[in-house]
Design a protein around this motif. Structure first.
Motif, PDB file in Angstrom:
ATOM      1  N   TYR A  54       0.834  -1.199   0.000  1.00 50.63           N
ATOM      2  CA  TYR A  54       0.000   0.000   0.000  1.00 50.63           C
ATOM      3  C   TYR A  54       0.868   1.249   0.000  1.00 50.63           C
ATOM      4  O   TYR A  54       0.517   2.277  -0.551  1.00 50.63           O
ATOM      5  N   ASP A  55       2.021   1.135   0.656  1.00 52.81           N
ATOM      6  CA  ASP A  55       3.032   2.194   0.604  1.00 52.81           C
ATOM      7  C   ASP A  55       4.385   1.522   0.456  1.00 52.81           C
ATOM      8  O   ASP A  55       4.494   0.299   0.457  1.00 52.81           O
ATOM      9  N   ASN A  56       5.430   2.319   0.319  1.00 51.02           N
ATOM     10  CA  ASN A  56       6.755   1.770   0.082  1.00 51.02           C
ATOM     11  C   ASN A  56       7.709   2.166   1.194  1.00 51.02           C
ATOM     12  O   ASN A  56       7.580   3.226   1.803  1.00 51.02           O
ATOM     13  N   VAL A  57       8.665   1.276   1.477  1.00 52.21           N
ATOM     14  CA  VAL A  57       9.657   1.521   2.513  1.00 52.21           C
ATOM     15  C   VAL A  57      11.041   1.539   1.874  1.00 52.21           C
ATOM     16  O   VAL A  57      11.291   0.834   0.896  1.00 52.21           O
ATOM     17  N   ALA A  58      11.931   2.343   2.430  1.00 54.92           N
ATOM     18  CA  ALA A  58      13.261   2.509   1.837  1.00 54.92           C
ATOM     19  C   ALA A  58      14.219   1.434   2.330  1.00 54.92           C
ATOM     20  O   ALA A  58      15.313   1.723   2.798  1.00 54.92           O
ATOM     21  N   SER A  59      13.801   0.176   2.239  1.00 55.11           N
ATOM     22  CA  SER A  59      14.605  -0.927   2.748  1.00 55.11           C
ATOM     23  C   SER A  59      14.546  -2.110   1.799  1.00 55.11           C
ATOM     24  O   SER A  59      13.449  -2.617   1.517  1.00 55.11           O
ATOM     25  N   GLY A  60      15.703  -2.535   1.331  1.00 52.08           N
ATOM     26  CA  GLY A  60      15.755  -3.719   0.488  1.00 52.08           C
ATOM     27  C   GLY A  60      15.354  -4.962   1.256  1.00 52.08           C
ATOM     28  O   GLY A  60      14.699  -5.862   0.720  1.00 52.08           O
ATOM     29  N   ILE A  61      15.740  -5.023   2.551  1.00 51.66           N
ATOM     30  CA  ILE A  61      15.401  -6.173   3.386  1.00 51.66           C
ATOM     31  C   ILE A  61      13.892  -6.322   3.501  1.00 51.66           C
ATOM     32  O   ILE A  61      13.337  -7.404   3.295  1.00 51.66           O
ATOM     33  N   TYR A 108      10.471   3.906  -2.933  1.00 52.46           N
ATOM     34  CA  TYR A 108      10.467   2.821  -3.922  1.00 52.46           C
ATOM     35  C   TYR A 108      11.826   2.711  -4.602  1.00 52.46           C
ATOM     36  O   TYR A 108      12.415   1.623  -4.680  1.00 52.46           O
ATOM     37  N   TYR A 109      12.345   3.835  -5.074  1.00 55.87           N
ATOM     38  CA  TYR A 109      13.609   3.801  -5.802  1.00 55.87           C
ATOM     39  C   TYR A 109      14.800   3.533  -4.878  1.00 55.87           C
ATOM     40  O   TYR A 109      15.764   2.860  -5.271  1.00 55.87           O
ATOM     41  N   ILE A 110      14.721   4.009  -3.635  1.00 53.01           N
ATOM     42  CA  ILE A 110      15.789   3.708  -2.677  1.00 53.01           C
ATOM     43  C   ILE A 110      15.835   2.208  -2.389  1.00 53.01           C
ATOM     44  O   ILE A 110      16.909   1.587  -2.365  1.00 53.01           O
ATOM     45  N   SER A 111      14.666   1.600  -2.173  1.00 51.18           N
ATOM     46  CA  SER A 111      14.629   0.164  -1.873  1.00 51.18           C
ATOM     47  C   SER A 111      15.168  -0.659  -3.034  1.00 51.18           C
ATOM     48  O   SER A 111      15.900  -1.635  -2.819  1.00 51.18           O
ATOM     49  N   GLN A 112      14.830  -0.259  -4.276  1.00 51.11           N
ATOM     50  CA  GLN A 112      15.322  -0.999  -5.438  1.00 51.11           C
ATOM     51  C   GLN A 112      16.835  -0.854  -5.588  1.00 51.11           C
ATOM     52  O   GLN A 112      17.547  -1.811  -5.911  1.00 51.11           O
ATOM     53  N   LYS A 150      22.144  -3.354  -4.864  1.00 44.37           N
ATOM     54  CA  LYS A 150      23.481  -3.276  -4.277  1.00 44.37           C
ATOM     55  C   LYS A 150      23.748  -4.478  -3.378  1.00 44.37           C
ATOM     56  O   LYS A 150      24.845  -5.063  -3.390  1.00 44.37           O
ATOM     57  N   THR A 151      22.739  -4.870  -2.594  1.00 42.12           N
ATOM     58  CA  THR A 151      22.878  -6.040  -1.729  1.00 42.12           C
ATOM     59  C   THR A 151      23.142  -7.291  -2.548  1.00 42.12           C
ATOM     60  O   THR A 151      24.025  -8.094  -2.224  1.00 42.12           O
ATOM     61  N   GLN A 152      22.380  -7.465  -3.616  1.00 43.39           N
ATOM     62  CA  GLN A 152      22.535  -8.651  -4.454  1.00 43.39           C
ATOM     63  C   GLN A 152      23.931  -8.721  -5.068  1.00 43.39           C
ATOM     64  O   GLN A 152      24.546  -9.788  -5.122  1.00 43.39           O
ATOM     65  N   ARG A 153      24.455  -7.571  -5.497  1.00 43.62           N
ATOM     66  CA  ARG A 153      25.807  -7.545  -6.073  1.00 43.62           C
ATOM     67  C   ARG A 153      26.853  -7.908  -5.022  1.00 43.62           C
ATOM     68  O   ARG A 153      27.775  -8.684  -5.276  1.00 43.62           O
ATOM     69  N   THR A 154      26.694  -7.320  -3.825  1.00 46.32           N
ATOM     70  CA  THR A 154      27.667  -7.565  -2.753  1.00 46.32           C
ATOM     71  C   THR A 154      27.637  -9.026  -2.309  1.00 46.32           C
ATOM     72  O   THR A 154      28.677  -9.667  -2.163  1.00 46.32           O
TER      73      THR A 154
END
Length: 512
Positions: free
Chosen positions: A440-447, A478-482, A487-491
């Protein structure tokens, strides 16, 4: 003929589906301290089960412990282990803050212990638990192993007192910052990262496609007017602070203002400047209110204003309510509330449910604020859906552990079609397979993005719908989380392509 179920001592026959990647991971981690990264829905609990079984086979006289950050998660682990292992249920104990001291003393001696880290830390300090008795310690939601969190203390104590004990961390995802990953590895005294995602070769046969649809929305004119009025007030307060010698951008973020507030509070001179502190506190309230009206809606903003108005004994809050722009924003919001007008997300949500749910299909809707959860519940209930809520237990409106488990049970049994949840529904809870997941909303967290995503696509193809209101915090998050997720996936990919860390180097130094 090769069985499709796991065949291992202590694991009940014909109980757990055999999956190659889970066996591969458990075989690797039994010989070294490791952090296992496995997205939600891919069975971290099964890996934990296999690791515990291996540990009992190798060290039959010792005990095993699995830690989880909440009581609900602890009880969930207990239920899974009790149903999956050949042990008598009395040999598996649950220890949380609800247990009295004398009862805990006895429980710590069981074959398997499921506990919260807070109570283990407390009992280590009280010398109620013998850490030498454990052959393995599993840290669920291991990304929490930073700073002063109890996991850090426990891992240090176990490694010091019982260096032969195996330490295994488990998480759906790690932070995007490699320095933070380094901290987690070092705190868990681990030199090995074992990671999988949906594209890993040994995982592919067991996952289903999940379509992700981003739905962009424009703010209606009246809500945009409220937003503009709040922004004007933010601008005026920012100018006041700049005139008082405080460096702030003209369009400050909430993070920047909070950092400035902390800086002022620690300053021996400026901490006594109540004019500066009061204006900073008002700026925090305004920025929070702006996020609510732009990403949540009219009802949630009204509830926020009601709570804020109860604090008008504070001179800063009183001044804020005397601001003409802020007052006009409140008046306009009250008018919209009286007219039944709301954020366009609500109508889009109903359409998404109608288009994607058929028959006995289930959905989970994630929202960051309890007021929004209440509003979504009200609207969906009126639409005829069988809907429940899942929220944290803090505060007067909180949900007890019993109520949380009741909501999850009703979703699994089909009594509920939909659960509307706050963050408590993201981390670890065994939520029934859902055909549709709505952000419903977006969070700035990839986790948190990964945790939300993992609620669908487990046993059948799934769908994720993410609402993004243009030009608001929604879009930024949204864009921060993506970005963080990529970045996490690359690391993580970089690290898992390596084997172990050289003796002369610690943490991630070898790779950075």
């Amino acid at each position: 003929m090769d069985s499709k179920y796991i065949e291992k001592k202590y694991v009940k026959e014909n109980t757990i589906e055999k999956r190659e990647y889970q066996n591969n991971i458990s075989d690797i981690v039994k010989s070294k301290n490791s952090i296992v990264v496995l997205p939600t829905g891919l069975g971290k609990t099964v890996v934990a089960l296999l690791a515990i079984a291996d540990s009992m086979i190798t060290n039959p006289t010792k005990s095993c412990i699995i830690l989880a950050p909440t009581r609900v998660l602890v009880h969930q682990h207990y239920e899974f282990l009790s149903n999956s292992l050949t042990l008598n249920p009395t040999e598996i104990s649950v220890i949380t803050g609800e247990d009295v001291l004398e009862k805990r003393k006895k429980k710590w001696q069981n074959q398997i212990v499921c506990a919260t880290p807070q109570i283990l830390k407390l009992d280590i300090i009280r010398r109620l638990v013998n850490l030498e008795q454990f052959s393995i310690v599993i840290f669920d939601e291991a990304h929490r192993t930073v700073g002063k969190y109890a996991y850090v203390f426990i891992a240090k104590e176990v490694s010091s007192i019982n260096p032969d004990a195996r330490l295994i961390g488990m998480t759906a995802s790690l932070p995007s910052d490699s320095i933070k990953i380094q901290e987690i590895l070092m705190n868990l005294h681990s030199n090995h990262l074992e990671a999988r995602d949906h594209f890993s070769e040994d995982v592919k046969p067991y996952v289903h496609k999940t379509d992700i649809e981003k739905i962009e929305l424009e703010l209606p004119d009246d809500i945009q007017k409220i937003s503009n009025l709040i922004r004007k007030t933010i601008y005026l307060y920012t100018k006041k602070l700049q005139s008082a010698g405080q460096s702030l951008p003209s369009n400050p973020s909430l993070k920047a203002v909070l950092m400035k507030t902390q800086q002022i509070e620690k300053d021996p001179i400026l901490s006594h400047r109540w004019d500066i502190r009061g204006n900073l506190y008002s700026l925090v309230r305004l920025l929070h209110g702006l996020t609510i009206i732009e990403t949540q809606g009219v009802y949630s903003f009204q509830k926020y204003i009601q709570r804020l108005s109860s604090k008008t004994k504070s001179s800063g809050v009183k001044k804020l309510f005397n601001d003409s722009n802020f007052n006009e924003a409140i008046t306009l919001n009250n008018k919209l509330q009286s007219n039944g007008d709301e954020h366009p997300k609500l109508s889009k949500l109903i359409i998404a449910l109608q288009n994607n749910l058929k028959g006995s299909d289930k959905a989970i809707v994630f929202a960051s604020y309890r007021d929004t959860v209440d509003k979504i519940y009200e609207v969906l209930h009126k639409e005829g859906y069988h809907v429940g809520i899942l929220i944290g237990k803090s505060g007067k409106s909180g949900q007890s552990q019993k109520k949380q488990l009741e909501s999850l049970t009703k979703l699994k049994s089909g009594e509920y079609d939909i659960i509307v949840a706050t963050q408590v529904g993201e981390e670890g809870l065994d939520i029934s397979e859902c055909k549709l997941v709505v952000f419903y909303d977006n969070v700035a967290s990839g986790i948190r993005f990964i945790q939300r995503l993992g609620r669908t696509g487990r046993n059948a193809p799934g769908k994720v719908v993410s609402f993004v209101t243009k030009g608001t915090r929604d879009e930024t998050n949204y864009y921060i989380s993506q970005k963080r997720l990529s970045k996490t996936q690359r690391t993580v990919t970089k690290l898992t392509n390596k084997n172990s860390i050289n003796d002369e180097k610690k943490g991630l130094d070898k790779f950075l």
